[in-house]
Design a protein around this motif. Sequence first.
Motif, short mmCIF file in Angstrom:
data_model
loop_
_atom_site.label_atom_id
_atom_site.label_comp_id
_atom_site.label_asym_id
_atom_site.label_seq_id
_atom_site.Cartn_x
_atom_site.Cartn_y
_atom_site.Cartn_z
N VAL A 35 -7.81 7.14 -4.45
CA VAL A 35 -7.41 8.49 -4.83
C VAL A 35 -5.90 8.55 -5.04
CG1 VAL A 35 -7.34 10.89 -4.14
CG2 VAL A 35 -9.38 9.53 -3.69
N TYR A 36 -5.15 7.93 -4.11
CA TYR A 36 -3.70 7.90 -4.28
C TYR A 36 -3.30 7.16 -5.55
CZ TYR A 36 -2.20 9.95 0.12
OH TYR A 36 -1.94 10.83 1.13
N ARG A 37 -4.02 6.08 -5.83
CA ARG A 37 -3.69 5.31 -7.04
C ARG A 37 -3.67 6.22 -8.26
NH1 ARG A 37 -4.85 0.22 -6.93
NH2 ARG A 37 -6.73 0.59 -5.68
N GLY A 38 -4.72 7.05 -8.36
CA GLY A 38 -4.78 7.98 -9.48
C GLY A 38 -3.65 8.99 -9.46
N GLY A 44 4.52 6.21 -11.25
CA GLY A 44 4.86 4.79 -11.33
C GLY A 44 4.95 4.13 -9.98
N LEU A 45 4.24 4.68 -8.98
CA LEU A 45 4.28 4.11 -7.63
C LEU A 45 2.90 3.62 -7.22
CD1 LEU A 45 6.38 6.77 -5.62
CD2 LEU A 45 7.15 4.56 -6.49
N THR A 46 2.87 2.54 -6.45
CA THR A 46 1.64 2.17 -5.77
C THR A 46 1.60 2.93 -4.44
OG1 THR A 46 2.61 0.34 -4.53
CG2 THR A 46 1.78 -0.15 -6.75
N TYR A 47 0.46 2.82 -3.78
CA TYR A 47 0.29 3.52 -2.51
C TYR A 47 1.28 3.02 -1.45
CZ TYR A 47 -2.55 5.12 1.54
OH TYR A 47 -3.01 5.67 2.69
N PRO A 48 1.42 1.71 -1.23
CA PRO A 48 2.41 1.25 -0.25
C PRO A 48 3.84 1.60 -0.67
CG PRO A 48 0.81 -0.47 -0.70
CD PRO A 48 0.58 0.60 -1.71
N GLN A 49 4.12 1.59 -1.97
CA GLN A 49 5.46 1.98 -2.42
C GLN A 49 5.72 3.45 -2.11
OE1 GLN A 49 5.50 0.94 -6.58
NE2 GLN A 49 5.44 -1.26 -6.16
N ILE A 125 -4.46 15.40 -2.70
CA ILE A 125 -5.17 14.48 -1.81
C ILE A 125 -5.92 15.26 -0.75
CG2 ILE A 125 -4.95 12.54 -0.24
CD1 ILE A 125 -4.15 11.84 -3.05
N ALA A 126 -5.24 16.21 -0.14
CA ALA A 126 -5.86 17.00 0.93
C ALA A 126 -7.11 17.69 0.40
CB ALA A 126 -4.86 18.03 1.47
N ALA A 127 -7.02 18.18 -0.83
CA ALA A 127 -8.18 18.84 -1.42
C ALA A 127 -9.31 17.84 -1.62
CB ALA A 127 -7.81 19.49 -2.75
N ALA A 128 -8.96 16.61 -2.03
CA ALA A 128 -9.98 15.59 -2.30
C ALA A 128 -10.75 15.18 -1.04
CB ALA A 128 -9.34 14.36 -2.95
N THR A 129 -10.09 15.28 0.11
CA THR A 129 -10.78 14.89 1.34
C THR A 129 -11.92 15.84 1.66
OG1 THR A 129 -9.38 16.23 2.79
CG2 THR A 129 -8.65 13.99 2.32
N GLY A 130 -11.80 17.08 1.20
CA GLY A 130 -12.84 18.06 1.51
C GLY A 130 -12.84 18.47 2.97
N LEU A 131 -11.79 18.12 3.69
CA LEU A 131 -11.73 18.46 5.11
C LEU A 131 -10.71 19.57 5.35
CD1 LEU A 131 -11.65 14.93 6.83
CD2 LEU A 131 -13.59 16.49 6.61
N HIS B 154 -12.74 11.03 -6.90
CA HIS B 154 -12.16 9.99 -7.75
C HIS B 154 -13.20 8.89 -7.88
CE1 HIS B 154 -9.19 7.29 -9.50
NE2 HIS B 154 -9.63 6.36 -8.68
N PRO B 155 -14.26 9.09 -8.69
CA PRO B 155 -15.40 8.18 -8.72
C PRO B 155 -14.97 6.74 -8.94
CG PRO B 155 -15.76 10.07 -10.15
CD PRO B 155 -14.35 10.14 -9.68
N PRO B 156 -15.38 5.84 -8.04
CA PRO B 156 -15.07 4.43 -8.18
C PRO B 156 -16.00 3.81 -9.19
CG PRO B 156 -16.45 4.74 -6.27
CD PRO B 156 -16.24 6.08 -6.87
N PRO B 157 -15.67 2.63 -9.72
CA PRO B 157 -16.54 1.95 -10.68
C PRO B 157 -17.94 1.73 -10.13
CG PRO B 157 -14.75 0.52 -9.86
CD PRO B 157 -14.45 1.90 -9.46
#
Lengths: 162, 162
Positions: A35-38, A44-49, A125-131, B154-157
């Motif tokens: 989800v973060y990747r998207g 232009g950042l990865t999740y660890p970045q 992200i918080a919304a995507a968790t559904g929590l 975020h549907p995975p493949p």
Amino acid sequence: MAETTLSEVPEEDFLRLDQQICFALHAASRAFNGVYRGALKELGLTYPQYLVMLVLWEHGELPVKRIGEHLRLDSGTLSPLLKRLESAGYVERRRSTEDERSVTARPTAAGAALRERARAVPRGIAAATGLPLDRVRALREELHALTRALDDAHPPPLPPPA
Amino acid sequence: MAETTLSEVPEEDFLRLDQQICFALHAASRAFNGVYRGALKELGLTYPQYLVMLVLWEHGELPVKRIGEHLRLDSGTLSPLLKRLESAGYVERRRSTEDERSVTARPTAAGAALRERARAVPRGIAAATGLPLDRVRALREELHALTRALDDAHPPPLPPPA
DNA sequence: CACAATTGAGTTGCACACAACTTAATGGCG
DNA sequence: CGCCATTAAGTTGTGTGCAACTCAATTGTG
């Protein structure tokens, strides 16, 4: 249904239960990452970045060592990651004058500007968790406790930050 | 203290909260991985390889596709991993006769024997968590729900297994 | 039956993680 | 002061994870 202790679980079920819990954490972590990747693609950042930038936005200039303590990462991971953040123009690295062994990183102007664009990320992200946030907070505490217990049983090269 | 909805959290705290929760999951996953790494070293397995063996021990012969559905992994990860398990002598791969596209994997005799040695692993891990089994089960359920919600946003493949 | 779309593995390229190692600088300690 | 243990980064090598792609087999459709 109050079987709380290890010895009360039949031996046969153990490998299956193990699969379930260790897989659950592994999969949840990767799902979060996805989800973060998207969400981070346009920055232009990865999740660890992104994790590194969050630390730098909060603390300003920090030695690599300190960043690693915050994120539980060692120089083997951080050195190339910071080099990529530097070539992306988001951080500057500078060897410390007091201690020539130490290298500090800090956001550039572009890196600081990125913070404003990043403000939209967490809500999505918080919304995507559904929590509800209470559950998110509770989960966070539980995971912290778990990490502490696991690191305690198998001490990592990095001692937890004081 | 009953702030449950997103809109009640001040904007300023959001990036910090985000750092805390996403980092917590990331770190917990890696801490788990580290404990398994130690426990699995004598078996000659990595953590993901162990997950694959758990699936194969439970289900016997399975197509790569099915393994991926169980573990939420794609062929890009599983193909080289299975090749390593094969060269370690723990699994056999065989192209299906009914469907020539499909490749199945199953434990060899050595792979099946490994299961006996692996029986000691889960108890050690469970002890390292410091959590009663009820909490472990609850956490597992919560993580499953979280993974489902995140994959839904975020549907995975890989679609979740039926 | 032809043929385009789909499917299952595999490959390639990139970015972590982390163990193990190297190098340079620092800090004791006799 | 001289020397060695320690420390901070960085490098190397291996193993994932995943997007994007290729290739071959299969399926659906006219």
